[in-house]
Scaffold this active site. Structure first.
Site, PDB file in Angstrom:
ATOM      1  CB  CYS A   9      -0.976  -0.017   1.182  1.00 58.85           C
ATOM      2  SG  CYS A   9      -0.198   0.019   2.813  1.00 58.85           S
ATOM      3  CB  CYS A  14      -3.736   1.630   7.018  1.00 58.86           C
ATOM      4  SG  CYS A  14      -3.551   3.093   8.062  1.00 58.86           S
ATOM      5  NE  ARG A  15      -4.497   1.509   1.703  1.00 55.62           N
ATOM      6  CZ  ARG A  15      -4.278   2.263   0.635  1.00 55.62           C
ATOM      7  NH1 ARG A  15      -5.136   2.204  -0.368  1.00 55.62           N
ATOM      8  NH2 ARG A  15      -3.241   3.050   0.572  1.00 55.62           N
ATOM      9  CB  SER A  16       0.279  -3.457   2.778  1.00 55.67           C
ATOM     10  OG  SER A  16       1.146  -2.563   3.439  1.00 55.67           O
ATOM     11  CG  ASP A 127      -5.342   6.057   2.120  1.00 55.18           C
ATOM     12  OD1 ASP A 127      -5.392   5.760   3.329  1.00 55.18           O
ATOM     13  OD2 ASP A 127      -4.482   6.804   1.632  1.00 55.18           O
TER      14      ASP A 127
HETATM   15  P1  4NP Z   1      -1.812   2.797   4.073  1.00 50.32           P
HETATM   16  O1  4NP Z   1      -2.484   4.132   4.668  1.00 50.32           O
HETATM   17  O2  4NP Z   1      -1.257   3.162   2.713  1.00 50.32           O
HETATM   18  O3  4NP Z   1      -2.944   1.843   3.976  1.00 50.32           O
HETATM   19  O4  4NP Z   1      -0.738   2.381   5.061  1.00 50.32           O
HETATM   20  C1  4NP Z   1      -1.850   5.357   4.712  1.00 50.32           C
HETATM   21  C2  4NP Z   1      -0.947   5.642   5.706  1.00 50.32           C
HETATM   22  C3  4NP Z   1      -0.361   6.879   5.772  1.00 50.32           C
HETATM   23  C4  4NP Z   1      -0.663   7.845   4.824  1.00 50.32           C
HETATM   24  C5  4NP Z   1      -1.557   7.546   3.815  1.00 50.32           C
HETATM   25  C6  4NP Z   1      -2.142   6.313   3.756  1.00 50.32           C
HETATM   26  N1  4NP Z   1      -0.094   9.122   4.901  1.00 50.32           N
HETATM   27  O5  4NP Z   1      -0.442   9.989   4.082  1.00 50.32           O
HETATM   28  O6  4NP Z   1       0.764   9.382   5.774  1.00 50.32           O
END
Ligand code: 4NP
Length: 155
Positions: A9, A14-16, A127
């Site tokens: 991700c 979060c997701r991965s 996201d």
């Molecule tokens: P992920 O979520 O890609 O599922 O880990 C996010 C974590 C942090 C951010 C964006 C998405 N960020 O902008 O910091």
């Protein structure tokens, strides 16, 4: 040699990591954890070394009773060689992964996670970072669906 899955991700908080831990949970249930191994990474480097987001951890604990383990790392070129199948959470992740594959050598290894869903019709794992609790719970639902389909496929 185990079959190696990599979930990708943006932030790898979060997701991965949720996908990785849900897949490990399913693999444990079927005693396949030695034969299929999982890791996760982020296309971005903002959260390197951070544990999974607490909101994602709460959603995973409340919906599936699992703990999210891991420490964020950034996707690197060698991952394309090292893993057998690379699952992108959304299209942006997919494109960012392929940027590292200039000659298109690993093109077939890179796939969209939601292509393995059978209960959900979404094309991307949204996201959840800037949203509320519902978004995190929804991500868990989608990932459980996709991981279940993925496991059937790689078995
Ligand atoms: P992920 O979520 O890609 O599922 O880990 C996010 C974590 C942090 C951010 C964006 C998405 N960020 O902008 O910091």
């Amino acid at each position: 040699m185990p079959y190696k899955l990599l979930f990708v991700c943006l932030g790898n908080i979060c997701r991965s990591p949720a996908a990785e831990n849900i897949m490990n949970y399913l693999l444990d249930k079927e005693n396949l954890n030695g034969q299929i191994v999982c890791d996760s990474a982020g296309t971005g480097g903002y959260h390197i070394g951070s544990p999974p987001d607490q909101r994602m951890a709460i959603a995973a604990a409340s919906k599936l009773g699992i703990k999210l383990r891991g420490s964020a790392r950034q996707l690197q070129k060698s991952d394309l060689e090292d893993f057998d199948l690379i699952l992108a959470m959304d299209r942006e992740n997919y494109q960012d992964i392929l940027v590292l594959d200039r000659h298109g050598k690993y093109y077939e290894k890179v796939q969209l996670m939601c292509d393995y869903c059978s209960q959900h019709t979404v094309e991307e794992v949204p996201d959840p970072y800037y949203g509320g609790t519902q978004g995190f719970n929804y991500v868990i639902d989608i990932l459980l669906d996709a991981c279940t389909g993925l496991l059937q496929e790689v078995k």
